[in-house]
Scaffold this motif. Structure first.
Motif, PDB file in Angstrom:
ATOM      1  N   LEU A  75       0.834  -1.206   0.000  1.00 18.89           N
ATOM      2  CA  LEU A  75       0.000   0.000   0.000  1.00 18.89           C
ATOM      3  C   LEU A  75       0.869   1.257   0.000  1.00 18.89           C
ATOM      4  N   ASP A  76       1.913   1.236   0.816  1.00 19.90           N
ATOM      5  CA  ASP A  76       2.803   2.402   0.892  1.00 19.90           C
ATOM      6  C   ASP A  76       3.518   2.639  -0.432  1.00 19.90           C
ATOM      7  N   LYS A  78       2.561   1.791  -3.368  1.00 18.97           N
ATOM      8  CA  LYS A  78       1.624   2.195  -4.411  1.00 18.97           C
ATOM      9  C   LYS A  78       1.123   3.618  -4.231  1.00 18.97           C
ATOM     10  N   TYR A  79       0.864   4.010  -2.984  1.00 17.17           N
ATOM     11  CA  TYR A  79       0.163   5.288  -2.766  1.00 17.17           C
ATOM     12  C   TYR A  79       1.018   6.419  -2.188  1.00 17.17           C
ATOM     13  N   LYS A  80       2.205   6.102  -1.713  1.00 17.81           N
ATOM     14  CA  LYS A  80       3.057   7.167  -1.171  1.00 17.81           C
ATOM     15  C   LYS A  80       3.381   8.210  -2.238  1.00 17.81           C
ATOM     16  N   LYS A  82       1.636   8.907  -4.716  1.00 17.85           N
ATOM     17  CA  LYS A  82       0.398   9.566  -5.145  1.00 17.85           C
ATOM     18  C   LYS A  82      -0.156  10.495  -4.063  1.00 17.85           C
ATOM     19  N   TYR A  84      -0.525   9.573  -0.576  1.00 15.56           N
ATOM     20  CA  TYR A  84      -1.124   8.917   0.586  1.00 15.56           C
ATOM     21  C   TYR A  84      -0.143   7.910   1.197  1.00 15.56           C
ATOM     22  N   ALA A 172      -7.482   0.410  -0.149  1.00 15.61           N
ATOM     23  CA  ALA A 172      -7.115   0.775  -1.521  1.00 15.61           C
ATOM     24  C   ALA A 172      -8.294   1.420  -2.245  1.00 15.61           C
ATOM     25  N   VAL A 175      -8.709   5.059  -0.999  1.00 14.22           N
ATOM     26  CA  VAL A 175      -7.683   5.966  -1.524  1.00 14.22           C
ATOM     27  C   VAL A 175      -7.910   6.240  -3.008  1.00 14.22           C
ATOM     28  N   GLU A 176      -8.255   5.211  -3.761  1.00 14.72           N
ATOM     29  CA  GLU A 176      -8.529   5.403  -5.189  1.00 14.72           C
ATOM     30  C   GLU A 176      -9.698   6.371  -5.390  1.00 14.72           C
ATOM     31  N   LEU A 179      -8.512   9.927  -4.609  1.00 17.34           N
ATOM     32  CA  LEU A 179      -7.629  10.435  -5.656  1.00 17.34           C
ATOM     33  C   LEU A 179      -8.406  10.852  -6.903  1.00 17.34           C
TER      34      LEU A 179
END
Length: 199
Positions: A75-76, A78-80, A82, A84, A172, A175-176, A179
């Motif tokens: 998760l980190d 993938k989203y850091k 972006k 998050y 996920a 967060v998606e 975003l």
């Protein structure tokens, strides 16, 4: 006199109950300043470019927490980038559970390849504010002009036992949605894990 004492006890119990409830979706979450495994202190305000945060109350010893370590790293990663990042906080008292002491946290973070801060809730002051009761227990926050607003509370996904069998990726998906400016599909689930340990 006795009536006054009973009234005071009632008020204190009521206040304790309110504190135990913690945040609800839509609330503004407090910042904190907690020690990371690299001995530096971390606050949400340090992340000036963040759009929000994936706050995870977790620990070293709990089998549920261990089962999610690789997924938290994923998760980190993938989203850091972006906006998050994952921020992990260990809420357990190290006297109650020596396996969750600071030195053990340092070892665990290295062994598990954590790519995110792993902070100690020293004095157990932060987790009651959030209302965390389990490890892991997730709070997705969105940074706004009104503060860090809670957008999701609960579990990481719907299958702690087998990551390949997950049907719904709660965090996920949240967060998606954030975003893309969409409505969060599910903003609350029951956190599954070990109870937070106190003295």
């Amino acid at each position: 006199m006795k009536r006054n004492i009973l009234f005071i006890v009632f008020i204190l119990c009521a206040l304790a109950g309110l504190q135990a409830q913690g945040y609800k979706v839509g609330d503004s979450a407090t910042d904190f300043k907690l020690k990371n495994v690299d001995n530096k202190y971390v606050s949400l305000s340090d992340f000036s470019n963040a759009k929000g945060f994936i706050i995870v109350f977790t620990c070293n010893h709990c089998p549920y927490a261990k089962a999610y370590e690789e997924r938290l790293v994923a998760l980190d990663k993938k989203y850091k980038t972006k906006g998050y990042p994952v921020i992990a906080i260990n809420p357990n008292d190290p006297v109650a559970v020596p396996a969750d002491g600071f030195e053990e946290m340092q070892k665990r973070a290295q062994e598990a390849g954590f790519t995110f801060p792993y902070l100690l809730d020293e004095g157990q002051k932060i987790y009651p504010l959030y209302g965390a009761t389990r490890t892991p227990h997730v709070y997705v926050l969105q940074k706004t002009a009104k503060g860090n607003i809670v957008k999701y509370i609960g579990a990481i996904d719907d299958n702690y036992e087998d990551s390949s069998a997950v049907k719904t990726h709660y965090v996920a998906n949240v967060v998606e949605a954030l975003l893309s400016g969409q409505k969060v599909p599910v903003d609350f689930t029951k956190a599954i894990g070990c109870s937070i340990k106190v003295k």
